[in-house]
Design an enzyme around this catalytic site. Sequence first.
Site, PDB file in Angstrom:
ATOM      1  N   TYR A   1      30.674  72.074 -23.788  1.00 32.49           N
ATOM      2  CA  TYR A   1      30.116  71.136 -22.577  1.00 32.49           C
ATOM      3  C   TYR A   1      28.842  70.687 -22.998  1.00 32.49           C
ATOM      4  CZ  TYR A   1      28.772  70.380 -17.549  1.00 32.49           C
ATOM      5  OH  TYR A   1      28.368  69.626 -16.630  1.00 32.49           O
TER       6      TYR A   1
ATOM      7  N   LYS B   1      28.211  66.781 -23.371  1.00 32.86           N
ATOM      8  CA  LYS B   1      27.168  66.131 -22.479  1.00 32.86           C
ATOM      9  C   LYS B   1      26.148  65.608 -23.365  1.00 32.86           C
ATOM     10  CE  LYS B   1      28.696  66.634 -17.925  1.00 32.86           C
ATOM     11  NZ  LYS B   1      29.200  65.704 -17.660  1.00 32.86           N
TER      12      LYS B   1
HETATM   13  N1  NAD Z   1      27.552  70.522 -10.143  1.00 33.82           N
HETATM   14  C1  NAD Z   1      26.394  70.406 -10.857  1.00 33.82           C
HETATM   15  O1  NAD Z   1      25.306  71.141 -10.574  1.00 33.82           O
HETATM   16  C2  NAD Z   1      26.475  69.817 -12.308  1.00 33.82           C
HETATM   17  C3  NAD Z   1      25.448  69.814 -13.167  1.00 33.82           C
HETATM   18  C4  NAD Z   1      25.340  68.849 -14.084  1.00 33.82           C
HETATM   19  C5  NAD Z   1      26.642  68.074 -14.358  1.00 33.82           C
HETATM   20  N2  NAD Z   1      27.616  67.978 -13.526  1.00 33.82           N
HETATM   21  C6  NAD Z   1      28.565  67.152 -13.877  1.00 33.82           C
HETATM   22  O2  NAD Z   1      28.954  66.398 -12.686  1.00 33.82           O
HETATM   23  C7  NAD Z   1      30.374  65.947 -12.814  1.00 33.82           C
HETATM   24  C8  NAD Z   1      31.171  66.402 -11.406  1.00 33.82           C
HETATM   25  O3  NAD Z   1      30.923  67.858 -11.229  1.00 33.82           O
HETATM   26  P1  NAD Z   1      31.303  68.706 -10.038  1.00 33.82           P
HETATM   27  O4  NAD Z   1      30.169  69.811 -10.003  1.00 33.82           O
HETATM   28  O5  NAD Z   1      31.401  67.783  -8.955  1.00 33.82           O
HETATM   29  O6  NAD Z   1      32.641  69.309 -10.445  1.00 33.82           O
HETATM   30  P2  NAD Z   1      33.989  69.441  -9.502  1.00 33.82           P
HETATM   31  O7  NAD Z   1      34.668  70.572 -10.375  1.00 33.82           O
HETATM   32  O8  NAD Z   1      33.596  69.863  -8.003  1.00 33.82           O
HETATM   33  O9  NAD Z   1      34.546  68.283  -9.597  1.00 33.82           O
HETATM   34  C9  NAD Z   1      35.232  67.583 -10.662  1.00 33.82           C
HETATM   35  C10 NAD Z   1      36.470  66.737 -10.334  1.00 33.82           C
HETATM   36  O10 NAD Z   1      36.725  66.153 -11.765  1.00 33.82           O
HETATM   37  C11 NAD Z   1      38.286  66.174 -11.567  1.00 33.82           C
HETATM   38  N3  NAD Z   1      38.763  66.222 -13.039  1.00 33.82           N
HETATM   39  C12 NAD Z   1      38.651  67.247 -14.091  1.00 33.82           C
HETATM   40  N4  NAD Z   1      39.282  66.863 -14.969  1.00 33.82           N
HETATM   41  C13 NAD Z   1      39.758  65.686 -14.960  1.00 33.82           C
HETATM   42  C14 NAD Z   1      40.712  64.724 -15.662  1.00 33.82           C
HETATM   43  N5  NAD Z   1      40.821  65.057 -16.969  1.00 33.82           N
HETATM   44  N6  NAD Z   1      41.007  63.658 -15.383  1.00 33.82           N
HETATM   45  C15 NAD Z   1      40.669  63.185 -13.814  1.00 33.82           C
HETATM   46  N7  NAD Z   1      39.801  64.094 -13.013  1.00 33.82           N
HETATM   47  C16 NAD Z   1      39.472  65.212 -13.495  1.00 33.82           C
HETATM   48  C17 NAD Z   1      38.513  67.421 -10.879  1.00 33.82           C
HETATM   49  O11 NAD Z   1      39.984  67.372 -10.457  1.00 33.82           O
HETATM   50  C18 NAD Z   1      37.630  67.308  -9.762  1.00 33.82           C
HETATM   51  O12 NAD Z   1      38.038  66.767  -8.605  1.00 33.82           O
HETATM   52  C19 NAD Z   1      31.027  66.662 -14.033  1.00 33.82           C
HETATM   53  O13 NAD Z   1      30.921  65.559 -15.195  1.00 33.82           O
HETATM   54  C20 NAD Z   1      29.998  67.748 -14.291  1.00 33.82           C
HETATM   55  O14 NAD Z   1      29.960  68.242 -15.506  1.00 33.82           O
HETATM   56  C21 NAD Z   1      27.619  68.981 -12.447  1.00 33.82           C
END
Ligand code: NAD
Length: 247
Positions: A156, A160
């Site tokens: 990851y 990133k």
């Molecule tokens: N939540 C946090 O604190 C946090 C922190 C840093 C980065 N992020 C990043 O933010 C983004 C969203 O994360 P989140 O926390 O909302 O996660 P989440 O798991 O709630 O949502 C992720 C979504 O992406 C979809 N997805 C996964 N793989 C996929 C693919 N191959 N094709 C299409 N859709 C796909 C999933 O079905 C889901 O709906 C991600 O890139 C994550 O790495 C989140």
Amino acid sequence: MSMSFDFSGRTVAVTGAAQGIGLAVARSFHDAGARVVAVDRDEDALTDSWSAAAQDTVLPIGVDVADEDAVTSAVAQAEAWAGGIDVMVNNAGITRDVVVWKMTSAQWRAVLDVHLTGTFHFTRAVIPRMRQQGWGRVVNVTSYTGMHGMVGQANYAAAKAGLIGFTKATAKEVARFGITVNAVSPNASTAMVAAIPADKLAALTESVPMGRFAEPREMSAAFQFLASDEAAYVTGTVLPVDGGVAM
Ligand SMILES: NC(=O)c1ccc[n+]([C@@H]2O[C@H](COP(=O)([O-])OP(=O)(O)OC[C@H]3O[C@@H](n4cnc5c(N)ncnc54)[C@H](O)[C@@H]3O)[C@@H](O)[C@H]2O)c1
């Protein structure tokens, strides 16, 4: 939450729009007048989240962002529906956490394929039309982990960190065409965060200067700003929306 950006007449595509940050951000663009292309590989969750929306303002598409051909046809479908994508939010993501010496090649590839290759697929597909019209916005989603690392997240972190380089290189390539490319580094309470073991999550929460994870909707203003006309001179940046973690 009221915001003053107006996206009437714009088409905004958001990947990972079935839940979490992607859903909240896509809804906020919709509320601000945009047509929304809601992309997710989880078609059931996509239907649950978007079935009440008007068909002329939301186009849900079930696509795995890692699948090159599927992305090409999704962008063609969106262009036929709305004439093109003006704002591309590359948000879809997964984790496959395990220390590097136990990580399988499948776990490594799965994470890089979704975050890094998926973002490449959509960005490559939307830029030609943005160049033609002389206006476009790409907003990628990176992470604190991409800048500082995290135990169990070598895959990851690599993805990133790669996205930050991708954002800056792409921003330089398209800057002369009225297109900006930026990244948001979020911190929000979602299913991805809920999957973190309780003791580790407590320590992570403690490390946030604001002492809490945000609600996903608190991410929306940053995405809207970077996608706005007003941010025309902002490109190649990483905007942390993380309660101060990155300080
Ligand atoms: N939540 C946090 O604190 C946090 C922190 C840093 C980065 N992020 C990043 O933010 C983004 C969203 O994360 P989140 O926390 O909302 O996660 P989440 O798991 O709630 O949502 C992720 C979504 O992406 C979809 N997805 C996964 N793989 C996929 C693919 N191959 N094709 C299409 N859709 C796909 C999933 O079905 C889901 O709906 C991600 O890139 C994550 O790495 C989140």
